[in-house]
Design a protein around this motif. Structure first.
Motif, short mmCIF file in Angstrom:
data_model
loop_
_atom_site.label_atom_id
_atom_site.label_comp_id
_atom_site.label_asym_id
_atom_site.label_seq_id
_atom_site.Cartn_x
_atom_site.Cartn_y
_atom_site.Cartn_z
N MET A 72 -22.08 0.40 -21.94
CA MET A 72 -22.03 1.61 -22.74
C MET A 72 -20.84 1.52 -23.69
N LEU A 73 -20.96 2.14 -24.82
CA LEU A 73 -19.84 2.14 -25.76
C LEU A 73 -19.81 3.43 -26.58
N ALA A 74 -18.60 3.75 -27.05
CA ALA A 74 -18.39 4.88 -27.95
C ALA A 74 -17.82 4.34 -29.26
N PHE A 75 -18.16 4.97 -30.36
CA PHE A 75 -17.67 4.45 -31.65
C PHE A 75 -17.52 5.55 -32.69
N GLN A 76 -16.73 5.23 -33.71
CA GLN A 76 -16.59 6.06 -34.90
C GLN A 76 -17.30 5.36 -36.05
N GLN A 77 -17.69 6.12 -37.05
CA GLN A 77 -18.40 5.50 -38.17
C GLN A 77 -18.07 6.18 -39.49
N VAL A 78 -18.23 5.41 -40.56
CA VAL A 78 -18.22 5.93 -41.93
C VAL A 78 -19.54 5.48 -42.55
N TYR A 79 -20.29 6.45 -43.05
CA TYR A 79 -21.67 6.18 -43.49
C TYR A 79 -21.75 6.08 -45.02
N PHE A 80 -22.57 5.12 -45.50
CA PHE A 80 -22.82 4.94 -46.94
C PHE A 80 -24.32 5.02 -47.18
N ASN A 81 -24.71 6.02 -47.95
CA ASN A 81 -26.12 6.31 -48.20
C ASN A 81 -26.64 5.37 -49.29
N PRO A 82 -27.65 4.54 -49.02
CA PRO A 82 -28.17 3.59 -50.01
C PRO A 82 -28.82 4.29 -51.21
N GLN A 83 -29.41 5.45 -50.99
CA GLN A 83 -30.04 6.16 -52.11
C GLN A 83 -29.00 6.73 -53.07
N ARG A 84 -27.85 7.08 -52.50
CA ARG A 84 -26.79 7.64 -53.34
C ARG A 84 -25.94 6.55 -53.98
N LEU A 119 -25.69 1.77 -44.55
CA LEU A 119 -24.55 0.95 -44.13
C LEU A 119 -23.53 1.81 -43.40
N HIS A 120 -22.84 1.17 -42.44
CA HIS A 120 -21.85 1.87 -41.64
C HIS A 120 -20.62 0.98 -41.46
N LEU A 121 -19.45 1.59 -41.56
CA LEU A 121 -18.23 0.96 -41.06
C LEU A 121 -18.03 1.48 -39.64
N ILE A 122 -17.71 0.58 -38.74
CA ILE A 122 -17.71 0.92 -37.32
C ILE A 122 -16.35 0.60 -36.69
N ARG A 123 -15.92 1.51 -35.82
CA ARG A 123 -14.75 1.24 -34.97
C ARG A 123 -15.14 1.61 -33.54
N VAL A 124 -15.30 0.61 -32.69
CA VAL A 124 -15.64 0.84 -31.29
C VAL A 124 -14.39 1.36 -30.59
N THR A 125 -14.49 2.57 -30.01
CA THR A 125 -13.34 3.19 -29.38
C THR A 125 -13.29 2.98 -27.88
N GLU A 126 -14.44 2.71 -27.25
CA GLU A 126 -14.46 2.50 -25.80
C GLU A 126 -15.69 1.67 -25.44
N ARG A 127 -15.51 0.78 -24.48
CA ARG A 127 -16.63 -0.04 -24.02
C ARG A 127 -16.58 -0.12 -22.50
N VAL A 128 -17.70 0.17 -21.88
CA VAL A 128 -17.82 0.06 -20.42
C VAL A 128 -18.85 -1.03 -20.14
N PRO A 129 -18.44 -2.11 -19.48
CA PRO A 129 -19.39 -3.21 -19.24
C PRO A 129 -20.49 -2.81 -18.26
N GLY A 130 -21.58 -3.52 -18.35
CA GLY A 130 -22.68 -3.28 -17.42
C GLY A 130 -22.30 -3.68 -16.01
N ARG A 131 -23.00 -3.11 -15.03
CA ARG A 131 -22.69 -3.40 -13.63
C ARG A 131 -23.93 -3.15 -12.77
N VAL A 132 -23.88 -3.69 -11.57
CA VAL A 132 -24.92 -3.42 -10.58
C VAL A 132 -24.51 -2.16 -9.82
N PRO A 133 -25.33 -1.14 -9.79
CA PRO A 133 -24.95 0.11 -9.13
C PRO A 133 -24.92 -0.04 -7.61
N THR A 134 -24.29 0.93 -6.96
CA THR A 134 -24.32 0.97 -5.50
C THR A 134 -25.66 1.55 -5.05
N LEU A 135 -25.97 1.36 -3.79
CA LEU A 135 -27.24 1.84 -3.26
C LEU A 135 -27.35 3.36 -3.39
#
Length: 309
Positions: free
Chosen positions: A161-173, A248-264
């Motif tokens: 899982m990850l969280a991120f910030q973005q700056v968006y650029f509209n191709p039509q504009r 188009l997007h400029l991206i800054r990933v602010t947090e990343r949680v790696p995948g894991r095997v869950p408990t029962l």
């Protein structure tokens, strides 16, 4: 008057004691023969058939509409129409059931169930349902579920899982300048970390900050390729531009949680469901293997099919 002397039977006579003794011996020998026993039994069977079986086909078959069956029909009717059936409606249900029973029995007598694809498929499903019921009756222990979870970890793994910030650029504009504009803004953000990113980019309904989300969730919003690209971006640094289905997007990933095997405890229901499915398949294979032993299977080549050299 002088008495007449008794006359002894002549040797070889068919009325003397010697003949009677011989006849008794022969009769006993004949009665010991298995063939005689078989013939006697056959005569008894034919006699019984003559007494009881001659008009067997003329006797009507019995159809019993039980009280539980009537209750079931009434319950189905009530579930469909949200009210109990009237007396006339219940009689119609019973009459229809009797009609169906008679027609089904007659169809079976005529062999109409043979070589019918729909009937064969339904019978196969019923046999497979028996395996489902037996598998669902099993109660796995925690040890069995934990072992299944470990053996099939990829099936239950929680993705990164990850969280991120973005700056968006509209191709039509932006048109053809969108890539150049995105590169200029990226340089500004990298040069001064205190730069207010909200001063750049174009208005959008997309969230400027996305909280922790799975790759699948991000892919459903921005596109699968966008999610794959984000998974490669290091956290804490502006990068891009990254192309999505929106632009188009400029991206800054602010947090990343790696995948894991869950408990029962986290996935107990899912593991129990898959364990039951696996047991059902195992039972099905075992029972089919036992049934297969009773048959000799020969597969003929279709007409006109070529043969291997």
């Amino acid at each position: 008057m002088t008495a007449m002397p008794a006359v002894e039977p002549a040797a070889g006579s068919s009325t003397g004691p010697a003949y009677g003794k011989v006849r008794t011996i022969l009769l006993k020998r004949v009665l010991r023969e298995p063939l005689v026993h078989f013939l006697a039994l056959a005569l008894l069977v034919f006699a019984a058939y003559g007494l009881f079986g001659a008009d067997a086909d003329d006797k009507p078959d019995s159809i019993v509409v039980t009280a539980p069956k009537i209750e079931q029909m009434a319950a189905v009717f009530a579930g469909t129409w949200q009210r109990p059936p009237t007396a006339e409606e219940l009689k119609a249900l019973i009459d229809d059931y009797v009609k169906e029973e008679i027609l089904v029995r007659q169809a079976l007598k005529l062999g109409l169930d043979r070589d019918d694809t729909v009937v064969r498929r339904r019978l196969r499903q019923k046999m497979e349902f028996l395996n489902v019921a037996d598998a669902e009756a099993l109660a796995p222990t925690d040890a069995e579920l934990d072992a299944y979870l470990k053996a099939n970890a990829a099936m239950f793994q929680i993705g990164s899982m990850l969280a991120f910030q973005q700056v968006y650029f509209n191709p039509q504009r932006r048109g053809d300048t969108r890539a150049q504009d995105a590169a200029s803004v990226l340089e500004a953000l990298l040069t001064d970390s205190a730069t207010d990113r909200t001063l750049f980019g174009d208005p959008t309904l997309l969230p400027p900050d996305l909280p922790l989300s799975s790759k699948a969730s991000i892919g459903r919003t921005f596109g699968a390729d966008f999610a794959e690209e984000l998974d490669k971006i290091p956290a804490g640094q502006w990068t891009g531009p990254v192309n999505s289905s929106f632009g188009l997007h400029l991206i800054r990933v602010t947090e990343r949680v790696p995948g894991r095997v869950p408990t029962l405890d986290e996935v107990r229901d899912a593991v129990a469901r898959e364990w039951t499915n696996a047991k059902r398949k195992e039972l099905e294979n075992q029972r089919f293997a036992e049934l297969l032993k009773r048959f000799v299977v020969s597969v003929e080549s279709p007409a006109g099919a070529g043969t291997d050299p």
